[in-house]
Design an enzyme around this catalytic site. Structure first.
Site, PDB file in Angstrom:
ATOM      1  N   GLU A  45       0.838  -1.201   0.000  1.00  0.00           N
ATOM      2  CA  GLU A  45       0.000   0.000   0.000  1.00  0.00           C
ATOM      3  C   GLU A  45       0.877   1.256   0.000  1.00  0.00           C
ATOM      4  O   GLU A  45       1.830   1.361   0.764  1.00  0.00           O
ATOM      5  CB  GLU A  45      -0.910  -0.023   1.220  1.00  0.00           C
ATOM      6  CG  GLU A  45      -1.941   1.086   1.264  1.00  0.00           C
ATOM      7  CD  GLU A  45      -2.914   0.932   2.416  1.00  0.00           C
ATOM      8  OE1 GLU A  45      -3.943   1.647   2.436  1.00  0.00           O
ATOM      9  OE2 GLU A  45      -2.676   0.079   3.307  1.00  0.00           O
ATOM     10  N   LYS A 114      -9.228   3.409  -2.732  1.00  0.00           N
ATOM     11  CA  LYS A 114      -9.619   2.595  -1.582  1.00  0.00           C
ATOM     12  C   LYS A 114     -11.045   2.948  -1.179  1.00  0.00           C
ATOM     13  O   LYS A 114     -11.403   4.120  -1.069  1.00  0.00           O
ATOM     14  CB  LYS A 114      -8.658   2.838  -0.420  1.00  0.00           C
ATOM     15  CG  LYS A 114      -8.751   1.842   0.718  1.00  0.00           C
ATOM     16  CD  LYS A 114      -7.594   2.034   1.700  1.00  0.00           C
ATOM     17  CE  LYS A 114      -7.583   0.984   2.803  1.00  0.00           C
ATOM     18  NZ  LYS A 114      -6.409   1.145   3.703  1.00  0.00           N
ATOM     19  N   CYS A 175      -5.661  -3.330   1.710  1.00  0.00           N
ATOM     20  CA  CYS A 175      -5.431  -3.457   3.155  1.00  0.00           C
ATOM     21  C   CYS A 175      -6.711  -3.699   3.950  1.00  0.00           C
ATOM     22  O   CYS A 175      -7.239  -4.798   3.960  1.00  0.00           O
ATOM     23  CB  CYS A 175      -4.688  -2.225   3.674  1.00  0.00           C
ATOM     24  SG  CYS A 175      -3.886  -2.512   5.277  1.00  0.00           S
ATOM     25  N   SER A 352      20.175  -1.710  34.228  1.00  0.00           N
ATOM     26  CA  SER A 352      20.033  -1.759  35.680  1.00  0.00           C
ATOM     27  C   SER A 352      20.200  -3.154  36.252  1.00  0.00           C
ATOM     28  O   SER A 352      20.322  -3.316  37.466  1.00  0.00           O
ATOM     29  CB  SER A 352      18.663  -1.216  36.080  1.00  0.00           C
ATOM     30  OG  SER A 352      17.642  -2.121  35.659  1.00  0.00           O
TER      31      SER A 352
END
Length: 702
Positions: A45, A114, A175, A352
């Site tokens: 896309e 789309k 999509c 840490s």
């Protein structure tokens, strides 16, 4: 009747607004597809401009440069004699659409906008684009003059159409249309469209891949045919990682699969039959109920000859990654894209010795492991990139530990409140992954800052253990945390300079999603960094991930890290041992916090609905009063600390359980922290459930 056709789909590592780089990758994918006999190439896309352009879609420059790239694609000899399907924004009648532009031999065949836009989670397509709301309708689009000069066309078809070649019929989805309950492929399949393509920018989330694969299998499982899925891959310039998974399905079976996580672009050419299944006797009746697709006739064949041919296809079994593998691979690929595109020389991490920073360190080590594997597999692009990052044109990485030493600096920042146990754990892990490790003490810097405060006010704050107030205690903790952030950036900028090496380092954060949601961190402390690979991952998943790393990478330092109680080590030690733990500070365990956090984020629960769910979930371990107290405590923490979300380090988006208010969690950061009505409803519910004598003397709002 069906014929053997060769088609290609791909997963490309496109980058927002990198028009030249995107053009190069598109042309390379077309070249690979052509060399392997493909007659149709499908790309992801918006592959011309990149999916993640955001508000750059508003700019006329973006549209201009897209058409400039389209012009070069049309003119390129690489794109001849193959149908090319590329994505870009197009303005039609002063409305901006997210489009596929399909062309062949310097002629544009169709511009397909789309129709169903993505508008949930991280998606904001309605902000920039309009949906094409005219199904089965095609109009004429007037081409810009620069394109007319190449194609000789003044107008081209624009709308919901399909391509009718001499041997098959091809339709497009884009999509999110695949994920919609009324996907376009349903009507196209009923109208006899044999090949359906999907150009996606589908980003990675933990546990999501199976949904995507099942949707694609089902798209052809009912009406038959071929389904081609192309996807964006890599970091497009934001928090998302697009995880590839390009694939082709035939009649409900996956027949070709691209890697989900890869440092290289992937092109998949496959020979398949264009025939649909034959066992749908009612299809003809259903087809008559639908308006036929608008067919654009194309004088071109996807098959090599016109002889009838039915090649069999071999289904493949999709191997899904475990959650631990996804954490090891996805954020690592995202980090590599970010590093090589940022122009920096590596990463800097305050280590840490706890679960969170150790998880970040293991993800960097996994990145180095993937780089070495890609180089061993012959990836010239990855080798070129790693040589550029390390500043050595002859370097070839062979061992992930050695590469980690070049790219990764870790630093344990001790104070008088730090224990020898955490220092040793950090040192041992750094030695096993090969990072360049620094031990330093921050006490001198902390005392200097407190000295300035004392000089101005005449007062010196004390820890609670030494008789100080809660305000003093918290302020002293925050000074230590913020000093660590300052030192992390100082060493990131100058540690390579001190070694006579060029470049700087990106500072990595390591705040997990649970702590971020409650605000259990200091604003502008060492959780403030350039990027954070674990900011979208829960503590529970991180523990499983570290166990996975201990097994896969043979990191023997990790079991002791997993066994140690999580602690910030910001308060004085007692007899040399930690006196502070994260869970006591937060007022709940990480297991409880994970349940509460998912109800808040995934189930969209407010205080009352969360209480109603938890009294059933925890009915065996907590009374309604105890549940009420935990829910109220969480929402007080959540609302008081919500302002911290505005300063969070950009984090890898791992799932919808995300506290990121900049892109994903669009909630206010100034709350009425009393939650008057909400807590009152909880109290009323508790009073109905608990005997009266148990309620006597209880301060439900305490």
């Amino acid at each position: 009747m069906g014929r053997k056709v060769t088609v290609a789909t791909c997963a490309l590592n496109q980058w927002a607004l990198d028009f030249d780089g995107n053009l190069h990758r598109i042309l390379k994918s077309i070249e690979v597809a052509t060399c392997r006999g493909a007659r149709y190439r499908l790309g992801p896309e918006l592959d011309i401009c990149g999916y993640g352009c955001g508000d750059h879609f508003y700019e006329s420059d973006t549209l201009l440069h897209c058409f400039q790239v389209l012009k070069e694609l049309l003119e390129s000899p690489v794109t001849q004699d193959i149908i090319c399907d590329v994505g870009m924004p197009v303005m039609h009648h002063n409305v901006r659409y997210n489009c596929r532009v399909i062309f062949l031999n310097k002629k544009i065949l169709l511009i397909r906008p789309k129709m169903l836009l993505a508008s949930h989670g991280n998606n904001r397509e309605f902000r920039w684009f309009s949906p094409w709301n005219k199904p089965r309708h095609v109009e004429e689009y007037s081409l810009p003059r620069m394109i007319q000069d190449v194609t000789g066309q003044q107008t081209v078809p624009f709308g919901d159409g399909v391509l009718s070649t001499k041997d098959t019929c091809i339709g497009s989805e884009i999509c999110a249309e695949l994920w919609n309950p009324r996907s376009p492929h349903i009507d196209m399949g009923l109208d006899g469209v044999e090949i359906i393509t999907n150009s996606s920018a589908s980003y990675h989330e933990l546990r999501k891949a199976d949904q995507r694969v099942n949707l694609i299998k089902s798209a052809t499982g009912k009406s038959g045919g071929i389904y081609m899925f192309a996807n964006q891959k890599g970091c497009d310039g934001d928090r998302l990682y697009y995880d590839g998974c390009a694939m082709i399905a035939v009649n409900g079976d996956i027949v070709a699969q691209g890697a989900q996580f890869s440092l290289e672009d992937v092109v998949i050419p496959v020979q398949v039959s264009s025939s649909k299944k034959f066992f749908f006797p009612n299809n003809s009746l259903q087809e008559s109920e639908y308006r036929p697709c608008h067919r654009v006739k194309v004088d071109f064949s996807l098959s090599e000859n016109q002889d009838v041919y039915f090649p069999s296809h071999e289904p493949i079994e999709w191997r899904f990654h475990s959650v631990e593998e996804e954490i090891s691979l996805g954020p690592a690929c995202w980090l590599w894209d970010y590093l090589r595109r940022s122009g920096q020389a590596g990463f800097m991490l305050p280590l840490s010795g706890g679960i969170d920073s150790s998880s970040t360190a293991c993800i960097v080590y996994s990145m180095c492991d993937q780089i070495c594997q890609a180089v061993r597999n012959g990836s010239t692009q990855v080798l070129q990139d790693v040589r550029c990052v390390v500043g050595n044109a002859t370097y070839t990485p062979k061992d992930p530990r050695e590469l980690c030493g070049r790219l990764f600096t870790t630093c344990y920042m001790a104070s008088e409140n730090s224990s020898q146990d955490t220092c040793k754990r950090a040192k041992d892990l750094a030695a096993q992954i090969g990072s360049t490790h620094i031990n330093l003490n921050i006490d001198m810097a902390v005392k200097a800052i407190l000295g300035i405060f004392s000089l101005v006010t005449g007062k010196l704050p004390q820890f609670r253990a030494n008789g100080g107030s809660t305000r003093e205690n918290l302020a002293l903790q925050n000074v230590q945390a913020r000093v660590r952030m300052i030192l992390a950036y100082l060493f990131a900028q100058l540690s390579l300079w001190a070694q006579g090496r060029p470049g700087g380092l990106l500072v990595l954060g390591s705040a997990n999603v649970d702590e971020s949601l409650t605000g259990y961190f200091t604003k502008y402390d060492c959780s403030s960094a350039d990027i954070n690979p674990i900011g979208g991952i829960s503590k529970t998943d991180l523990k499983h991930f570290l166990q996975y790393c201990a097994d896969i990478f043979k990191l023997t330092a990790l079991p002791s890290i997993l066994a140690a109680p999580p602690t910030a080590e910001l308060e004085p030690l007692r007899d040399g041992h930690i006196s502070q733990t994260d869970e006591s500070d937060m007022g709940m365990t990480y297991a409880e916090l994970s349940v509460i956090g998912r109800l808040r984020k995934l189930s969209k629960c407010g205080p009352y609905s969360m209480f109603c769910k938890l009294i059933h979930i925890w009915r065996e371990v907590c009374s309604p009063i105890q549940v009420a107290m935990k829910v109220k405590h969480f929402f007080r923490m959540y609302s008081v600390n919500r302002h911290k979300m505005t300063t969070m380090t950009p984090a890898y988006h791992a799932e919808n359980y995300s506290p990121d208010d900049n892109r994903f969690d669009l909630r206010p950061f100034l709350y009425n922290t009393l939650w008057n009505r909400q807590f009152r409803c909880i109290d009323e519910q508790v009073s109905q459930m608990e005997p009266k004598n148990e309620q006597h003397g209880q301060d439900m709002n305490s």
